[in-house]
Each structure stands twice: as structure tokens, then as C-alpha cells.
Design a protein around this motif. Structure first.
Motif, PDB file in Angstrom:
ATOM      1  N   ASN A 238      29.354  32.017  45.061  1.00  0.00           N
ATOM      2  CA  ASN A 238      28.208  31.170  45.113  1.00  0.00           C
ATOM      3  C   ASN A 238      26.908  32.059  44.741  1.00  0.00           C
ATOM      4  O   ASN A 238      25.830  32.122  45.330  1.00  0.00           O
ATOM      5  CB  ASN A 238      28.088  30.874  46.635  1.00  0.00           C
ATOM      6  CG  ASN A 238      29.130  30.133  46.997  1.00  0.00           C
ATOM      7  OD1 ASN A 238      29.550  29.220  46.342  1.00  0.00           O
ATOM      8  ND2 ASN A 238      29.635  30.245  48.405  1.00  0.00           N
ATOM      9  N   GLY A 239      27.188  33.057  43.704  1.00  0.00           N
ATOM     10  CA  GLY A 239      26.222  33.793  43.159  1.00  0.00           C
ATOM     11  C   GLY A 239      25.615  34.811  44.101  1.00  0.00           C
ATOM     12  O   GLY A 239      24.345  35.276  43.960  1.00  0.00           O
ATOM     13  N   SER A 240      26.511  35.192  45.101  1.00  0.00           N
ATOM     14  CA  SER A 240      26.163  36.199  46.028  1.00  0.00           C
ATOM     15  C   SER A 240      25.971  37.499  45.624  1.00  0.00           C
ATOM     16  O   SER A 240      25.134  38.354  46.182  1.00  0.00           O
ATOM     17  CB  SER A 240      27.056  36.279  47.301  1.00  0.00           C
ATOM     18  OG  SER A 240      28.223  36.712  47.031  1.00  0.00           O
ATOM     19  N   GLY A 241      26.892  37.918  44.502  1.00  0.00           N
ATOM     20  CA  GLY A 241      26.713  39.077  44.024  1.00  0.00           C
ATOM     21  C   GLY A 241      27.537  40.228  44.898  1.00  0.00           C
ATOM     22  O   GLY A 241      27.430  41.502  44.443  1.00  0.00           O
ATOM     23  N   VAL A 242      28.172  39.815  45.844  1.00  0.00           N
ATOM     24  CA  VAL A 242      28.985  40.343  46.673  1.00  0.00           C
ATOM     25  C   VAL A 242      30.559  40.149  46.479  1.00  0.00           C
ATOM     26  O   VAL A 242      30.886  38.998  46.600  1.00  0.00           O
ATOM     27  CB  VAL A 242      28.674  40.291  48.313  1.00  0.00           C
ATOM     28  CG1 VAL A 242      29.517  40.831  49.173  1.00  0.00           C
ATOM     29  CG2 VAL A 242      27.149  40.551  48.804  1.00  0.00           C
ATOM     30  N   VAL A 243      30.996  41.105  46.174  1.00  0.00           N
ATOM     31  CA  VAL A 243      32.491  41.007  45.804  1.00  0.00           C
ATOM     32  C   VAL A 243      33.379  41.294  46.928  1.00  0.00           C
ATOM     33  O   VAL A 243      33.178  42.435  47.684  1.00  0.00           O
ATOM     34  CB  VAL A 243      32.945  42.008  44.602  1.00  0.00           C
ATOM     35  CG1 VAL A 243      34.442  42.062  44.479  1.00  0.00           C
ATOM     36  CG2 VAL A 243      32.141  41.777  43.201  1.00  0.00           C
ATOM     37  N   ASP A 244      34.356  40.288  47.362  1.00  0.00           N
ATOM     38  CA  ASP A 244      35.307  40.802  48.358  1.00  0.00           C
ATOM     39  C   ASP A 244      36.445  41.510  47.987  1.00  0.00           C
ATOM     40  O   ASP A 244      37.175  41.092  47.069  1.00  0.00           O
ATOM     41  CB  ASP A 244      35.814  39.263  49.000  1.00  0.00           C
ATOM     42  CG  ASP A 244      36.826  39.428  49.999  1.00  0.00           C
ATOM     43  OD1 ASP A 244      37.349  40.438  50.262  1.00  0.00           O
ATOM     44  OD2 ASP A 244      37.206  38.434  50.494  1.00  0.00           O
ATOM     45  N   ALA A 245      36.404  42.624  48.406  1.00  0.00           N
ATOM     46  CA  ALA A 245      37.426  43.477  47.763  1.00  0.00           C
ATOM     47  C   ALA A 245      38.650  43.397  48.002  1.00  0.00           C
ATOM     48  O   ALA A 245      39.594  43.672  47.287  1.00  0.00           O
ATOM     49  CB  ALA A 245      36.999  45.196  48.283  1.00  0.00           C
ATOM     50  N   LYS A 246      38.888  42.749  49.029  1.00  0.00           N
ATOM     51  CA  LYS A 246      40.277  42.194  49.649  1.00  0.00           C
ATOM     52  C   LYS A 246      40.827  41.511  48.564  1.00  0.00           C
ATOM     53  O   LYS A 246      41.988  41.341  48.062  1.00  0.00           O
ATOM     54  CB  LYS A 246      40.556  42.122  50.867  1.00  0.00           C
ATOM     55  CG  LYS A 246      41.978  41.797  51.244  1.00  0.00           C
ATOM     56  CD  LYS A 246      42.014  41.418  52.748  1.00  0.00           C
ATOM     57  CE  LYS A 246      43.758  41.202  53.228  1.00  0.00           C
ATOM     58  NZ  LYS A 246      43.551  40.723  54.834  1.00  0.00           N
ATOM     59  N   ALA A 247      40.117  40.515  48.261  1.00  0.00           N
ATOM     60  CA  ALA A 247      40.417  39.233  47.404  1.00  0.00           C
ATOM     61  C   ALA A 247      40.502  39.990  46.043  1.00  0.00           C
ATOM     62  O   ALA A 247      41.343  39.483  45.116  1.00  0.00           O
ATOM     63  CB  ALA A 247      39.590  38.304  47.518  1.00  0.00           C
ATOM     64  N   ALA A 248      39.823  40.801  45.583  1.00  0.00           N
ATOM     65  CA  ALA A 248      39.546  41.228  44.234  1.00  0.00           C
ATOM     66  C   ALA A 248      40.748  42.276  43.890  1.00  0.00           C
ATOM     67  O   ALA A 248      41.427  42.230  42.770  1.00  0.00           O
ATOM     68  CB  ALA A 248      38.225  41.948  44.116  1.00  0.00           C
ATOM     69  N   PHE A 249      41.376  42.911  45.055  1.00  0.00           N
ATOM     70  CA  PHE A 249      42.400  43.877  44.606  1.00  0.00           C
ATOM     71  C   PHE A 249      43.636  43.264  43.942  1.00  0.00           C
ATOM     72  O   PHE A 249      44.024  43.970  42.806  1.00  0.00           O
ATOM     73  CB  PHE A 249      42.683  44.625  45.971  1.00  0.00           C
ATOM     74  CG  PHE A 249      43.803  45.951  45.962  1.00  0.00           C
ATOM     75  CD1 PHE A 249      43.112  46.813  45.291  1.00  0.00           C
ATOM     76  CD2 PHE A 249      45.277  45.764  46.134  1.00  0.00           C
ATOM     77  CE1 PHE A 249      43.815  48.083  44.986  1.00  0.00           C
ATOM     78  CE2 PHE A 249      45.980  46.985  45.781  1.00  0.00           C
ATOM     79  CZ  PHE A 249      45.192  48.165  45.232  1.00  0.00           C
ATOM     80  N   PRO A 250      44.355  42.205  44.367  1.00  0.00           N
ATOM     81  CA  PRO A 250      45.353  41.677  43.587  1.00  0.00           C
ATOM     82  C   PRO A 250      45.212  41.473  42.032  1.00  0.00           C
ATOM     83  O   PRO A 250      45.715  41.549  41.251  1.00  0.00           O
ATOM     84  CB  PRO A 250      45.784  40.528  44.298  1.00  0.00           C
ATOM     85  CG  PRO A 250      45.376  40.612  45.807  1.00  0.00           C
ATOM     86  CD  PRO A 250      44.068  41.413  45.475  1.00  0.00           C
ATOM     87  N   GLN A 251      43.680  41.021  41.862  1.00  0.00           N
ATOM     88  CA  GLN A 251      43.393  40.666  40.660  1.00  0.00           C
ATOM     89  C   GLN A 251      43.401  41.950  39.739  1.00  0.00           C
ATOM     90  O   GLN A 251      43.698  41.944  38.341  1.00  0.00           O
ATOM     91  CB  GLN A 251      42.167  39.989  40.588  1.00  0.00           C
ATOM     92  CG  GLN A 251      42.014  38.824  41.477  1.00  0.00           C
ATOM     93  CD  GLN A 251      43.047  37.644  40.868  1.00  0.00           C
ATOM     94  OE1 GLN A 251      43.244  37.513  39.942  1.00  0.00           O
ATOM     95  NE2 GLN A 251      43.830  37.031  41.829  1.00  0.00           N
TER      96      GLN A 251
END
Length: 557
Positions: free
Chosen positions: A168-181
Motif C-alpha cells: 500500500n505504498g507504505s515504504g515499509v518492508v515486512d522482513a519476515k514476508a520478504a525473507f522467503p522471497q
């Protein structure tokens, strides 16, 4: 260069590609979590095996994340890739990962896997790999190192992909969700570095998940959905229920910007793309979402850009590119001849989304004429034909569907042009070995024998014996068929993994929901099985077929 390599050169084959989806890859016994992964040791062995057979490319399926109970990859997410394609064993053993997954966890998942290494266990893999990735991420954080190579790479990955990782354009990355990617991205890079001479193709599916349709809803038409019209393949049509770009968003350029992000995301792990149903980018068939049941709605739909005066869809008139005097309204709106002519300017308007894909492939160093495969099957509407001709793109020729009593049939081998992609079958068709047995048990075996004798230019003195042999022996029929494919004008040849390995099970039966669709896998002992079946004439001997094709080419002069 090997004899096979020399023969493929003589046959002017640019691409010999094996089609396989991620879950279908084999695993070694100590890493099998119930689902294949292209990043596993078993997959590396299989890809090396393919390279040894003469293949110079691998066509993967869609990479997007699907729901736990949704095995069909064509309903996956557009940006997040399926975490079940993470290979867990490297997280245990490779020094780069700093031991973030325990060996005991991996062994427990392997030991608990349901029986059956020929099948994918989607939900088991979802549960177990998800839990393993939670453990790995927790361990990754608990290390507290910060400056190891893996830490720096993860930070760079998050920063470089924040356009889709941040919601949603927050600019904040959820590190846990990003890790598998991140893990998937790293493992794909390792795979590509291991096989630098192979081309890897991604699958740019035309559909998307409901989550994507909701998240990016402003790009899509609120009243219409995309489906497939009635056709030779599906006489009733298919109500896919997929979102379709609003023409106003194409006019503004927002749709193109979104598509560019999506294709660039794909090409971060691939060399080229298969465009699934390119009609959806050029001349989509749409139907109203408020018509129930959906199969009735899709049959009464229309084409988004070819409906300047369709009574049932007056709201589409504003989006028409083709004009009324360019339509043959004596036919059906879904027919190939509905549009009869277009100006070059109109063709450029039809082409705007395809242009994005081709530009991205060029920017990544690819050649669109060989690194873009357009899945055009039985229906090629005039606007799509003009766009493909403009770009020098070829279509698919699925030879098992050929009508042997219809010389102009699009699936016949002699219809193939140099830029086409030709194949015996794909993930949506019956396995060629099952078909060949049925053909040889009936009249069609003789018809195929006569047809292939023509295609391979069998001398008159040998023709009767050739036809008898091909019409009575499924192995001889399959090999003659593939030899004729190699001898065709098409320079791009594709083989589905079941057809290579002599497997007779269905991978997917279109339009059917059951417990076996999308579950077939390459057996772990594939090399031994392949060698044995080749000796028995029950698997595809590529080198043998290439020799036969070269002989036929020599007879052609």
C-alpha cells in the motif's frame, strides 16, 4: 560438439526446451519435502541430465504464490513467488546461509512426507516448508551478525524490491514476508550460475489471484472479467474470472507501468518468457461479472477492443479500436475473422502491452523472436495476428491436435513457420504415449503412419513397411512424430517432461478439479528409468529422432 549438437544445427533448431513446473522436479531422498523445487539437488541433477540430452532451455511454470488448497499455478500471485519452491537442504548445509535451519527439522519433514514420490503433496509442503521458513528466519535474526554476506544481500534485496514488498505504498518492508522471497532469489541465481549455457523461461500467466485483483483494483475494469471464448479447444468457452485492465488505465500508461514492474520481476530470475494466452494482452474476451452463472456470461461476452456496436455490451463502444466498417458482423464476435482489416496505427494501439514485454526482454539482453513464446493455440484473431507479424513472433503448433484430413489445419507440422514453437503436447494435453497407444489400436495409427511418411519423405520402396511399423508400434509412432517435428520449419521445439520420460499419466486435465491434477512429478530414479525405457522404445530418444530428421532433410535436398 556432439553428434546431436551437430544434427540440431543442421536442422536449424535454435531452442530445444523442456517444459516442467516447479512442483514436478525430482528430489533426492534426503531433501524430498513432498514437492519438487528447481533449486534442489535433485533438480540440478535433472537439469544436468537434460543438458546432456541436448536441451538448451527449460520452460518453467508460473512462479506466483498460490493458496494452500490451490495447486493450479495459473491462479498465483504476480509478484510474491511460491515459498514452497525454497530448497531447504542448502539452508542446512551451505555456508552462505550460516546454518539457519537445523538438520533435525529437515529430516523430520522428509520422514513425515506422505508416501508417493511420483506425486506432489501440496498442502503437506505448504505446512512444513512454511514452518521451516519461520524457523530459518528466527535463526537468521537471532544470529545478530548484521555484516555477513547474507545480511548485506538481504538488505540489498529488500531495498531493490520495495516497490512490491512494501504494501500500500507504505515504504515499509515486512522482513519476515520478504525473507522467503530473498531465499528464492538467491537460489535461482545459484541455479543459473550453475547452468550458464541454458536459457530459463518464465511463464507470464494472463490471470492473477483474487488478492492481486483486490490490491490493484484501480487498474482493472469494475464490471468485466476476462475469460476464453468458445473455440475448437473449449466449445463452451471458459469463465476464468480474471481481472482485465481498464482501457482508461492503458490510455494513461498506468497499466504499462504496472506490467513493466511485473515483467522485470520475472526476468530477475529468467532469460525469457512464455506469454500465456497473449490474446488477453491484445484482444481480450470479456464478460459481465453480474451475469450468472458465469458459463452463460462468458458465452455471451465480447472482445474488449472490437465491440463498437455490440447490442449486449454498449459500454464497450468507447473502448473499441476496430471500427464498425472493419468488422464482418455476419460471423461470431469470437471468430478469427470478426475483424477484417486494421491500419498500422490501430495495430500499434493493440500492441501497447505486448510492447512492454518485448522491451523488457530486450533490455535484459534477450532476443524476443526466440526468448518470447506466445501461447497461441487454435484461435488467432486478426488483431493478434497483425501484432505478432509486426514483431516477428511465432505461435504454438501442438501437433497431437492435428486434423490429418484437413490440409489447412493450424496444428499440422507443415504449417509451422521458422519463428513458431512446435511440440507434441504441453501441460494441458494428454501424454503422447497414452495417445499413441490408442492410435495404434485403431484407424488413426495408419493415418498417422501415412502422414509421417509424407513428412519424413520416406522412399516409396520403404513406405509400406514404414507405415505398418509406425501404425502398430506406439514407440515407433512417437519417434517418427518427433523426428518430423525436428525436420519442420519451426526453429523452436518444446517437449513436456512426461513426453520425454515416457510417462502416461495426465499432468492436468483442463476444466477438471480433482486430487491428481497438478501433482505428477519426475521420478527420483529418472535417469535409470529413461535409459531402460529408451532401450525398450518407451521414452523419447532425442538423438535417434534428430538422426532420422537429418536423413529426411537430406532427402528433401
Amino acid at each position: 560438439m556432439s553428434e546431436l549438437g551437430q544434427n540440431l544445427q543442421r536442422l536449424r533448431i535454435k531452442r530445444l526446451v523442456l517444459q516442467i513446473h516447479d512442483p514436478a522436479f525430482p528430489s533426492t531422498a534426503d531433501e524430498d519435502v513432498g514437492r519438487g523445487s528447481p533449486n534442489s539437488h535433485g533438480a540440478a541433477e535433472f537439469i544436468g541430465f537434460l543438458q546432456g540430452l541436448g536441451f538448451n532451455g527449460v520452460q518453467f511454470g508460473p512462479q506466483g504464490q498460490t493458496a494452500r488448497s490451490t495447486p493450479c499455478p495459473y491462479d498465483g500471485r504476480l509478484f510474491p513467488h511460491d515459498f514452497r519452491s525454497v530448497a531447504l537442504k542448502p539452508l542446512v548445509e551451505d555456508s552462505y546461509w550460516r546454518g539457519i535451519l537445523s538438520r533435525g527439522t529437515l529430516e523430520g519433514i522428509v520422514e513425515g512426507r506422505p508416501d508417493g514420490t511420483y506425486r506432489t503433496h501440496h498442502e503437506y509442503a505448504w505446512d512444513e516448508v512454511s514452518a521451516a521458513m519461520d524457523e530459518a528466519f528466527a535463526c537468521f535474526l537471532a544470529r545478530g551478525e548484521g555484516q555477513a554476506e547474507v545480511d548485506l544481500d538481504f538488505a540489498a534485496f529488500c531495498a531493490g524490491n520495495d516497490s512490491w514488498l512494501a504494501k500500500n505504498g507504505s515504504g515499509v518492508v515486512d522482513a519476515k514476508a520478504a525473507f522467503p522471497q530473498f531465499v528464492l532469489d538467491r537460489q535461482r541465481r545459484v541455479l543459473r550460475s550453475r547452468f550458464p549455457e541454458l536459457s530459463f523461461y518464465g511463464d507470464l500467466q494472463i490471470g492473477m489471484s483474487r488478492d492481486d485483483a483486490q490490491e490493484f483494483a484501480s487498474l482493472f475494469h469494475p464490471d468485466y472479467l476476462m475469460g476464453a471464448p468458445p473455440s475448437r479447444t473449449n466449445p463452451e468457452g471458459q469463465p476464468w474470472g480474471y481481472a482485465v485492465f481498464h482501457p482508461e488505465q492503458i490510455e494513461s500508461g498506468n497499466a504499462q507501468a504496472f506490467l513493466r514492474r511485473r515483467v522485470q520481476r520475472m526476468l530477475s530470475g529468467f532469460d525469457g518468457v512464455r506469454i500465456d494466452h497473449p490474446h488477453g494482452m491484445v484482444c481480450p474476451w470479456v464478460y459481465r461479472r453480474d451475469v450468472e452463472p458465469p458459463h452463460v456470461g462468458v458465452r455471451s461476452g465480447s472482445r474488449l477492443h472490437e465491440s463498437p456496436n455490440v447490442v449486449d455490451h454498449p459500454g464497450l463502444a468507447d473502448f473499441a479500436i476496430a471500427t464498425t466498417d472493419q468488422l464482418d458482423q455476419s460471423g461470431e464476435p469470437f471468430g478469427e475473422g470478426w475483424v477484417t482489416e486494421l491500419t498500422d496505427k490501430q495495430v500499434r494501439r493493440y500492441s501497447v502491452l505486448i510492447d512492454v514485454v518485448l522491451d523488457c526482454v530486450r533490455e535484459a539482453g534477450g532476443d524476443p523472436t526466440s526468448d518470447v513464446a506466445c501461447e497461441v493455440l487454435s484461435t488467432l484473431p486478426y488483431p493478434l495476428r497483425r501484432v505478432m507479424e509486426h514483431h516477428g513472433l511465432g505461435r504454438f503448433r501442438v501437433v497431437q491436435k492435428a486434423k490429418l484430413d484437413t490440409p489447412e489445419d493450424v496444428y499440422r507440422i507443415e504449417q509451422a513457420c521458422s519463428n513458431d514453437w512446435i511440440m507434441m503436447g504441453n501441460h494441458d494435453t494428454p501424454p503422447i504415449w497414452m495417445l499413441a497407444r490408442g492410435w495404434c489400436d485403431g484407424r488413426r495409427g495408419h493415418d498417422w503412419g501415412e502422414y509421417l511418411a509424407d513428412r519424413l519423405l520416406i522412399p516409396e520402396a520403404s513406405r509400406a513397411a514404414f507405415v505398418r511399423q509406425v501404425s502398430s508400434d506406439p514407440g515407433e509412432l512417437v519417434h517418427a512424430l518427433f523426428a518430423a517435428i525436428l525436420a519442420s520449419n519451426a526453429q523452436h521445439v518444446s517437449v513436456f517432461f512426461t513426453d520425454l520420460l515416457g510417462m502416461s499419466g495426465f499432468y492436468n486435465s483442463p476444466g477438471v478439479v480433482n486430487d491428481t491434477n497438478w501433482t505428477l512429478r519426475v521420478p527420483p530414479d529418472f535417469a535409470v528409468l529413461y535409459e531402460q525405457r529408451c532401450r525398450e522404445g518407451r521414452a523419447l530418444d532425442v538423438a535417434r529422432c534428430a538422426r532420422v530428421a537429418v536423413e529426411a532433410l537430406g532427402r528433401h535436398g
